[in-house]
Design a protein around this motif. Structure first.
Motif, PDB file in Angstrom:
ATOM      1  N   HIS A  69       0.818  -1.212   0.000  1.00 33.66           N
ATOM      2  CA  HIS A  69       0.000   0.000   0.000  1.00 33.66           C
ATOM      3  C   HIS A  69       0.858   1.271   0.000  1.00 33.66           C
ATOM      4  CE1 HIS A  69      -3.408  -2.627   0.653  1.00 33.66           C
ATOM      5  NE2 HIS A  69      -2.804  -3.151   1.702  1.00 33.66           N
ATOM      6  N   SER A  70       2.135   1.142  -0.370  1.00 36.64           N
ATOM      7  CA  SER A  70       3.037   2.305  -0.427  1.00 36.64           C
ATOM      8  C   SER A  70       2.825   3.080  -1.718  1.00 36.64           C
ATOM      9  CB  SER A  70       4.490   1.844  -0.334  1.00 36.64           C
ATOM     10  OG  SER A  70       4.736   1.155   0.859  1.00 36.64           O
ATOM     11  N   LYS A  71       3.154   4.362  -1.685  1.00 39.20           N
ATOM     12  CA  LYS A  71       3.066   5.194  -2.875  1.00 39.20           C
ATOM     13  C   LYS A  71       4.119   4.763  -3.897  1.00 39.20           C
ATOM     14  CE  LYS A  71       1.467   9.309  -0.389  1.00 39.20           C
ATOM     15  NZ  LYS A  71       1.787  10.723  -0.046  1.00 39.20           N
ATOM     16  N   PRO A  72       3.845   4.951  -5.190  1.00 39.71           N
ATOM     17  CA  PRO A  72       4.823   4.584  -6.217  1.00 39.71           C
ATOM     18  C   PRO A  72       6.182   5.248  -6.014  1.00 39.71           C
ATOM     19  CG  PRO A  72       2.695   5.049  -7.226  1.00 39.71           C
ATOM     20  CD  PRO A  72       2.573   5.430  -5.778  1.00 39.71           C
ATOM     21  N   SER A  73       6.166   6.503  -5.558  1.00 36.42           N
ATOM     22  CA  SER A  73       7.416   7.261  -5.420  1.00 36.42           C
ATOM     23  C   SER A  73       8.329   6.728  -4.337  1.00 36.42           C
ATOM     24  CB  SER A  73       7.100   8.735  -5.139  1.00 36.42           C
ATOM     25  OG  SER A  73       6.327   8.862  -3.950  1.00 36.42           O
ATOM     26  N   THR A  74       7.794   5.897  -3.442  1.00 33.81           N
ATOM     27  CA  THR A  74       8.608   5.383  -2.336  1.00 33.81           C
ATOM     28  C   THR A  74       9.104   3.961  -2.568  1.00 33.81           C
ATOM     29  OG1 THR A  74       6.687   4.505  -1.133  1.00 33.81           O
ATOM     30  CG2 THR A  74       7.287   6.814  -0.735  1.00 33.81           C
ATOM     31  N   ARG A  75       8.793   3.374  -3.702  1.00 32.57           N
ATOM     32  CA  ARG A  75       9.134   1.959  -3.935  1.00 32.57           C
ATOM     33  C   ARG A  75      10.514   1.753  -4.552  1.00 32.57           C
ATOM     34  NH1 ARG A  75       3.571  -1.369  -5.232  1.00 32.57           N
ATOM     35  NH2 ARG A  75       2.211  -0.135  -3.870  1.00 32.57           N
ATOM     36  N   GLY A  76      11.157   2.812  -5.000  1.00 28.23           N
ATOM     37  CA  GLY A  76      12.494   2.685  -5.571  1.00 28.23           C
ATOM     38  C   GLY A  76      12.528   1.994  -6.914  1.00 28.23           C
ATOM     39  N   LEU A  77      11.442   2.128  -7.677  1.00 30.72           N
ATOM     40  CA  LEU A  77      11.350   1.496  -8.983  1.00 30.72           C
ATOM     41  C   LEU A  77      11.314   2.549 -10.075  1.00 30.72           C
ATOM     42  CD1 LEU A  77       8.534  -1.089  -8.123  1.00 30.72           C
ATOM     43  CD2 LEU A  77      10.999  -1.476  -8.047  1.00 30.72           C
ATOM     44  N   ALA A  78      11.729   2.163 -11.284  1.00 29.29           N
ATOM     45  CA  ALA A  78      11.648   3.055 -12.443  1.00 29.29           C
ATOM     46  C   ALA A  78      10.906   2.335 -13.553  1.00 29.29           C
ATOM     47  CB  ALA A  78      13.039   3.460 -12.907  1.00 29.29           C
ATOM     48  N   ALA A 154      14.859  -1.644  -9.303  1.00 26.90           N
ATOM     49  CA  ALA A 154      14.455  -2.472 -10.438  1.00 26.90           C
ATOM     50  C   ALA A 154      13.865  -1.582 -11.531  1.00 26.90           C
ATOM     51  CB  ALA A 154      13.438  -3.528 -10.013  1.00 26.90           C
ATOM     52  N   PHE A 155      14.021  -2.035 -12.781  1.00 27.14           N
ATOM     53  CA  PHE A 155      13.403  -1.379 -13.929  1.00 27.14           C
ATOM     54  C   PHE A 155      12.186  -2.191 -14.348  1.00 27.14           C
ATOM     55  CE2 PHE A 155      17.850  -0.196 -14.213  1.00 27.14           C
ATOM     56  CZ  PHE A 155      17.807   1.157 -14.529  1.00 27.14           C
ATOM     57  N   LEU A 156      11.086  -1.499 -14.639  1.00 23.06           N
ATOM     58  CA  LEU A 156       9.871  -2.155 -15.109  1.00 23.06           C
ATOM     59  C   LEU A 156       9.513  -1.597 -16.481  1.00 23.06           C
ATOM     60  CD1 LEU A 156       9.883  -2.545 -11.967  1.00 23.06           C
ATOM     61  CD2 LEU A 156       7.412  -2.698 -12.099  1.00 23.06           C
ATOM     62  N   PHE A 157       9.393  -2.493 -17.465  1.00 16.50           N
ATOM     63  CA  PHE A 157       9.135  -2.096 -18.846  1.00 16.50           C
ATOM     64  C   PHE A 157       7.763  -2.610 -19.276  1.00 16.50           C
ATOM     65  CE2 PHE A 157      13.722  -2.505 -18.408  1.00 16.50           C
ATOM     66  CZ  PHE A 157      14.224  -1.404 -19.087  1.00 16.50           C
ATOM     67  N   ASP A 158       6.909  -1.713 -19.757  1.00 15.83           N
ATOM     68  CA  ASP A 158       5.581  -2.094 -20.232  1.00 15.83           C
ATOM     69  C   ASP A 158       5.525  -1.985 -21.756  1.00 15.83           C
ATOM     70  OD1 ASP A 158       2.969  -2.821 -20.445  1.00 15.83           O
ATOM     71  OD2 ASP A 158       2.133  -1.066 -19.458  1.00 15.83           O
ATOM     72  N   GLU A 159       5.790  -3.092 -22.440  1.00 20.60           N
ATOM     73  CA  GLU A 159       5.800  -3.173 -23.908  1.00 20.60           C
ATOM     74  C   GLU A 159       6.538  -1.997 -24.538  1.00 20.60           C
ATOM     75  OE1 GLU A 159       2.629  -5.042 -25.943  1.00 20.60           O
ATOM     76  OE2 GLU A 159       1.364  -5.135 -24.176  1.00 20.60           O
TER      77      GLU A 159
END
Length: 356
Positions: A69-78, A154-159
């Motif tokens: 339930h954390s905000k996206p900005s606090t998850r350390g993801l790009a 971590a990097f997350l790529f959506d198509e």
């Protein structure tokens, strides 16, 4: 660190269940691809990891911390999207640096991070250009550079390659593989293209209808699919399927075809109705002898390979991959043989029953 763990994750929109009982453990530094047909839930799952989509049930952990339930900005993801989402009125340099400036980093640190990212991505000569002056592949590299400078877990790529032409897709695939090797950072990648999944991933999550069908290495998925869906989805051209039933002495009887004794198929696991599967490249072919015979309806000649689409009475269309073949053509009769060691058998519930 970039370990991502999902435990019993679910997603529903009202009464419509989109994802069910998702359990995954993505290792630090691993390249994992989510693949499946449109509507299977792969992009929704990625957005839940980033926090852009709420979770109906279960929990998501990043490096052992519960971020459900954390905000996206606090998850350390790009995240890198299908759309490049670049600011058209500012330079490549400023696009890459934008997030760092918003975060208030010192100018010298921003310049150093931008220089490092542009060097990795081969953007040094393009830093003063505007996005409209770049090709599609160059714009996608800028979007990736904007993610790199954040130094995410971590990097997350959506198509990310969907908007590129075929040649650029191949080039960018290679660049992303090399980027992963250089950065050694966790990457999670969504695509509907099983060729991208097979060529890029350390492990692949195959999704269908909101469920994980199989999570394994590309070769394991290809050689040992757990069910008929995975067998048909992974591989191009797709696996051939033929109706079958139990035969004499523990063999598998192909409808209107041969009886094949297949290693690892025990009679106790057979069902009255079954399916025999075999990949196009594993079928042996001949001008004069074989287990089956049919008529070539279409010959796709690619030079290195020929794909022969053969109509077999009582079975239907069978695809044969013939490496370097030149002697077979449309409307000719061809004889096919099914090597037992390359056959897969699926029961009435579409589960593979070969025991490797």
């Amino acid at each position: 660190m970039g370990e991502i763990v999902l435990r019993d994750v679910e997603k529903a929109f009202g009464e419509v269940s989109v994802l069910r009982d998702i359990n995954l453990s993505i290792k630090d530094g691993e390249f994992v691809v989510f693949v499946g047909p449109s509507g299977c839930g792969k992009s929704t799952l990625l957005r839940m990891i980033t926090g852009l989509e709420t979770v109906t049930g279960g929990e998501i952990l990043i490096d052992g911390e519960d971020v459900t339930h954390s905000k996206p900005s606090t998850r350390g993801l790009a995240m890198v999207f299908q759309s490049y989402a670049l600011f058209p009125h500012i330079s490549v340099r400023d696009n890459i640096a934008f997030g760092l400036k918003i975060a208030g980093l010192p100018k010298a640190e921003i310049e150093a991070k931008v220089a490092q990212a542009s060097s990795i991505l081969g953007l040094d000569a393009l830093l003063d250009r505007k996005p409209r002056e770049l090709s599609g592949g160059q714009q996608q590299r800028v979007a990736i550079g904007r993610a790199i400078v954040r130094e995410p877990a971590a990097f997350l790529f959506d198509e990310p390659l969907s908007n590129l032409d075929a040649a650029l897709r191949v080039q960018m695939r290679l660049e992303l593989i090399r980027l992963h090797e250089r950065l050694e950072t966790t990457m999670v990648y969504v695509t509907h293209d099983q060729v991208e999944a097979m060529t890029m991933a350390d492990r692949i999550v195959v999704l269908e209808g909101g469920d994980i069908q199989q999570f394994d290495t590309p070769i394991a998925l290809y050689d040992r699919p757990v069910n008929k869906f995975v067998a048909g989805f992974i591989g191009s051209p797709k696996m051939n399927f033929m109706p079958a039933s139990p035969g004499a002495g523990g063999s598998v009887q192909v409808k209107n075809g041969p009886s094949v004794t297949i290693p690892g198929v025990h009679p106790d696991r057979m069902t009255a109705e079954m399916t025999l599967g075999i990949r196009p490249e594993h079928i042996r072919y001949s001008h004069d002898t074989g287990d089956l015979n049919g008529r070539i309806l279409v010959e796709e000649q690619l030079g290195s390979d020929a794909f022969l689409y053969v109509e077999v009475d009582g079975i239907g269309m069978v695809t044969v991959r013939a490496v370097g073949e030149r002697s077979f053509h449309n409307r000719q009769t061809i004889h096919l043989t099914l090597p037992p060691e390359h056959c897969h058998v699926f029961n009435s519930a579409d589960q593979r029953i070969n025991q490797d």
